[in-house]
Design a protein around this motif. Structure first.
Motif, mmCIF file in Angstrom:
data_model
loop_
_atom_site.group_PDB
_atom_site.id
_atom_site.type_symbol
_atom_site.label_atom_id
_atom_site.label_comp_id
_atom_site.label_asym_id
_atom_site.label_seq_id
_atom_site.Cartn_x
_atom_site.Cartn_y
_atom_site.Cartn_z
ATOM 1 N N ASN A 91 0.806 -1.213 0.000
ATOM 2 C CA ASN A 91 0.000 0.000 0.000
ATOM 3 C C ASN A 91 0.844 1.270 0.000
ATOM 4 O O ASN A 91 0.439 2.275 -0.572
ATOM 5 N N TYR A 92 1.994 1.226 0.645
ATOM 6 C CA TYR A 92 2.822 2.427 0.737
ATOM 7 C C TYR A 92 4.025 2.364 -0.181
ATOM 8 O O TYR A 92 5.007 3.051 0.027
ATOM 9 N N VAL A 93 3.946 1.570 -1.210
ATOM 10 C CA VAL A 93 5.014 1.520 -2.205
ATOM 11 C C VAL A 93 4.687 2.566 -3.263
ATOM 12 O O VAL A 93 3.574 2.607 -3.786
ATOM 13 N N GLY A 94 5.637 3.426 -3.565
ATOM 14 C CA GLY A 94 5.406 4.437 -4.590
ATOM 15 C C GLY A 94 4.861 5.721 -3.995
ATOM 16 O O GLY A 94 5.200 6.115 -2.904
ATOM 17 N N GLY A 95 3.954 6.338 -4.712
ATOM 18 C CA GLY A 95 3.572 7.713 -4.408
ATOM 19 C C GLY A 95 2.374 7.911 -3.520
ATOM 20 O O GLY A 95 1.645 8.866 -3.702
ATOM 21 N N GLU A 96 2.079 7.044 -2.571
ATOM 22 C CA GLU A 96 0.967 7.236 -1.656
ATOM 23 C C GLU A 96 1.238 8.477 -0.818
ATOM 24 O O GLU A 96 2.275 8.604 -0.210
ATOM 25 N N GLN A 97 0.277 9.412 -0.809
ATOM 26 C CA GLN A 97 0.522 10.686 -0.132
ATOM 27 C C GLN A 97 -0.304 10.902 1.124
ATOM 28 O O GLN A 97 -0.243 11.965 1.717
ATOM 29 N N GLY A 98 -1.073 9.912 1.544
ATOM 30 C CA GLY A 98 -1.873 10.081 2.744
ATOM 31 C C GLY A 98 -1.038 10.331 3.980
ATOM 32 O O GLY A 98 -1.395 11.149 4.826
#
Length: 192
Positions: free
Chosen positions: A159-166
Protein backbone atom coordinates in the motif's frame (compact mmCIF):
# COMPACT_ATOMS: atom_id res chain seq x y z
CA UNK A 1 -0.91 0.59 -30.74
CA UNK A 2 -2.05 1.55 -27.25
CA UNK A 3 -1.47 4.90 -25.73
CA UNK A 4 -0.25 4.87 -22.20
CA UNK A 5 -0.10 7.64 -19.70
CA UNK A 6 3.17 9.51 -19.62
CA UNK A 7 5.34 8.27 -16.73
CA UNK A 8 4.96 11.44 -14.72
CA UNK A 9 1.21 11.86 -15.18
CA UNK A 10 0.56 9.84 -12.01
CA UNK A 11 3.08 12.00 -10.18
CA UNK A 12 1.33 15.11 -11.50
CA UNK A 13 -2.03 13.85 -10.21
CA UNK A 14 -0.56 13.19 -6.79
CA UNK A 15 1.08 16.59 -6.80
CA UNK A 16 -2.33 18.18 -7.46
CA UNK A 17 -3.82 16.20 -4.56
CA UNK A 18 -1.16 17.50 -2.19
CA UNK A 19 -1.55 21.02 -3.56
CA UNK A 20 -5.27 20.79 -2.89
CA UNK A 21 -4.57 19.66 0.66
CA UNK A 22 -2.19 22.59 1.19
CA UNK A 23 -4.92 24.94 -0.03
CA UNK A 24 -7.26 23.32 2.50
CA UNK A 25 -4.72 23.99 5.28
CA UNK A 26 -4.48 27.61 4.13
CA UNK A 27 -8.26 27.95 4.41
CA UNK A 28 -8.09 26.47 7.92
CA UNK A 29 -5.38 29.03 8.72
CA UNK A 30 -7.73 31.83 7.70
CA UNK A 31 -10.40 30.49 10.08
CA UNK A 32 -7.93 30.35 12.96
CA UNK A 33 -6.58 33.80 12.06
CA UNK A 34 -10.11 35.18 12.31
CA UNK A 35 -10.50 33.53 15.74
CA UNK A 36 -7.12 34.85 16.91
CA UNK A 37 -7.95 38.37 15.72
CA UNK A 38 -11.37 38.26 17.35
CA UNK A 39 -9.87 37.04 20.61
CA UNK A 40 -7.25 39.83 20.62
CA UNK A 41 -9.84 42.48 19.74
CA UNK A 42 -12.24 41.32 22.45
CA UNK A 43 -9.48 41.05 25.05
CA UNK A 44 -8.07 44.50 24.41
CA UNK A 45 -11.49 46.16 24.41
CA UNK A 46 -13.03 44.38 27.43
CA UNK A 47 -13.27 46.19 30.74
CA UNK A 48 -13.46 42.98 32.76
CA UNK A 49 -11.88 40.24 30.67
CA UNK A 50 -11.71 37.34 33.10
CA UNK A 51 -14.88 35.96 34.72
CA UNK A 52 -15.63 36.94 38.31
CA UNK A 53 -13.52 34.91 40.73
CA UNK A 54 -10.92 33.97 38.10
CA UNK A 55 -7.56 35.70 38.37
CA UNK A 56 -5.81 33.87 35.55
CA UNK A 57 -5.17 30.49 34.03
CA UNK A 58 -2.80 27.90 35.44
CA UNK A 59 0.08 27.60 32.98
CA UNK A 60 2.13 24.62 34.21
CA UNK A 61 -0.08 21.73 33.01
CA UNK A 62 -0.91 23.41 29.66
CA UNK A 63 2.83 24.00 29.16
CA UNK A 64 3.51 20.27 29.64
CA UNK A 65 0.70 19.48 27.18
CA UNK A 66 2.24 21.97 24.75
CA UNK A 67 5.66 20.33 25.01
CA UNK A 68 4.11 16.89 24.42
CA UNK A 69 2.08 18.07 21.42
CA UNK A 70 4.94 20.00 19.80
CA UNK A 71 7.28 17.04 20.38
CA UNK A 72 4.84 14.86 18.47
CA UNK A 73 5.79 16.80 15.34
CA UNK A 74 9.26 15.31 15.79
CA UNK A 75 7.97 11.77 16.20
CA UNK A 76 5.70 12.02 13.17
CA UNK A 77 8.63 13.39 11.16
CA UNK A 78 10.72 10.38 12.20
CA UNK A 79 7.86 8.06 11.25
CA UNK A 80 7.77 9.61 7.77
CA UNK A 81 11.51 9.16 7.40
CA UNK A 82 11.28 5.49 8.36
CA UNK A 83 8.43 4.99 5.88
CA UNK A 84 10.61 6.53 3.17
CA UNK A 85 13.31 3.98 4.08
CA UNK A 86 10.62 1.26 3.94
CA UNK A 87 11.16 0.38 7.60
CA UNK A 88 7.50 -0.17 8.39
CA UNK A 89 8.09 -1.42 11.93
CA UNK A 90 9.75 1.83 12.99
CA UNK A 91 7.25 3.84 10.93
CA UNK A 92 4.39 2.22 12.85
CA UNK A 93 6.16 2.65 16.20
CA UNK A 94 6.80 6.37 15.79
CA UNK A 95 3.38 6.88 14.18
CA UNK A 96 1.72 5.21 17.19
CA UNK A 97 3.83 7.33 19.53
CA UNK A 98 2.60 10.46 17.74
CA UNK A 99 -0.98 9.27 18.14
CA UNK A 100 -0.41 8.58 21.84
CA UNK A 101 1.08 12.04 22.34
CA UNK A 102 -1.96 13.59 20.66
CA UNK A 103 -4.26 11.52 22.88
CA UNK A 104 -2.27 12.63 25.94
CA UNK A 105 -2.78 16.25 24.86
CA UNK A 106 -6.56 15.74 24.55
CA UNK A 107 -6.67 14.04 27.93
CA UNK A 108 -4.73 16.96 29.42
CA UNK A 109 -7.21 19.36 27.88
CA UNK A 110 -10.10 17.35 29.35
CA UNK A 111 -8.47 17.44 32.81
CA UNK A 112 -7.91 21.19 32.51
CA UNK A 113 -11.49 21.85 31.42
CA UNK A 114 -12.81 19.71 34.30
CA UNK A 115 -11.02 21.85 36.87
CA UNK A 116 -11.82 25.30 35.51
CA UNK A 117 -13.97 27.65 37.58
CA UNK A 118 -15.74 29.05 34.54
CA UNK A 119 -17.82 27.69 31.70
CA UNK A 120 -18.63 28.44 28.09
CA UNK A 121 -21.22 31.00 29.18
CA UNK A 122 -18.91 32.79 31.65
CA UNK A 123 -18.59 36.02 29.74
CA UNK A 124 -16.64 36.74 26.62
CA UNK A 125 -13.47 35.14 27.95
CA UNK A 126 -15.22 31.87 28.79
CA UNK A 127 -16.87 31.67 25.39
CA UNK A 128 -13.73 32.48 23.43
CA UNK A 129 -11.53 30.22 25.58
CA UNK A 130 -13.72 27.16 25.02
CA UNK A 131 -14.31 28.01 21.37
CA UNK A 132 -10.59 28.33 20.58
CA UNK A 133 -9.33 25.40 22.63
CA UNK A 134 -12.29 23.22 21.66
CA UNK A 135 -11.94 23.94 17.94
CA UNK A 136 -8.25 23.15 18.17
CA UNK A 137 -9.03 19.99 20.16
CA UNK A 138 -11.37 18.94 17.35
CA UNK A 139 -8.44 19.30 14.95
CA UNK A 140 -6.23 17.20 17.23
CA UNK A 141 -8.91 14.48 17.35
CA UNK A 142 -9.22 14.64 13.55
CA UNK A 143 -5.45 14.30 13.23
CA UNK A 144 -5.42 11.25 15.50
CA UNK A 145 -8.20 9.74 13.40
CA UNK A 146 -6.27 10.38 10.19
CA UNK A 147 -3.16 8.85 11.74
CA UNK A 148 -5.19 5.80 12.75
CA UNK A 149 -6.41 5.41 9.18
CA UNK A 150 -2.86 5.70 7.81
CA UNK A 151 -1.66 3.18 10.39
CA UNK A 152 -4.31 0.65 9.35
CA UNK A 153 -3.43 1.23 5.68
CA UNK A 154 0.22 0.48 6.49
CA UNK A 155 -0.71 -3.16 7.13
CA UNK A 156 -2.03 -3.63 3.58
CA UNK A 157 0.84 -5.20 1.61
CA UNK A 158 2.27 -2.86 -1.04
CA UNK A 159 0.00 0.00 0.00
CA UNK A 160 2.82 2.43 0.74
CA UNK A 161 5.01 1.52 -2.20
CA UNK A 162 5.41 4.44 -4.59
CA UNK A 163 3.57 7.71 -4.41
CA UNK A 164 0.97 7.24 -1.66
CA UNK A 165 0.52 10.69 -0.13
CA UNK A 166 -1.87 10.08 2.74
CA UNK A 167 0.98 9.86 5.24
CA UNK A 168 2.53 13.08 3.96
CA UNK A 169 -0.80 14.93 4.04
CA UNK A 170 -1.56 13.65 7.55
CA UNK A 171 1.88 14.72 8.71
CA UNK A 172 1.36 18.20 7.24
CA UNK A 173 -1.98 18.42 9.02
CA UNK A 174 -0.33 17.41 12.29
CA UNK A 175 2.41 20.04 11.96
CA UNK A 176 -0.32 22.60 11.22
CA UNK A 177 -2.19 21.58 14.39
CA UNK A 178 1.02 21.98 16.40
CA UNK A 179 1.79 25.44 15.03
CA UNK A 180 -1.78 26.57 15.70
CA UNK A 181 -1.48 25.36 19.30
CA UNK A 182 1.75 27.28 19.85
CA UNK A 183 -0.05 30.46 18.79
CA UNK A 184 -3.05 29.60 20.97
CA UNK A 185 -0.85 28.85 23.95
CA UNK A 186 0.89 32.20 23.63
CA UNK A 187 -2.37 34.04 23.06
CA UNK A 188 -4.41 32.44 25.85
CA UNK A 189 -1.95 31.30 28.53
CA UNK A 190 1.02 33.64 28.20
CA UNK A 191 -0.82 36.86 27.30
CA UNK A 192 -3.17 36.90 30.31
Amino acid sequence: MTLSNPPNQEHGHQSHNLTGFIIFLCSESVIFLAFFSGYALLKTSALNWLPVGVEGLEVHAPLINTIVLVSSSGTIYLAERFKAKENMALFRGFWLLSMAMGAYFLYGQYVEWSGLKFGFTSGTFGGTFYLLTGFHGLHVATGIGLMGLMLVKSFIPGNYVGGEQGVEATSLFWHFVDVIWIILFLLIYVWQ
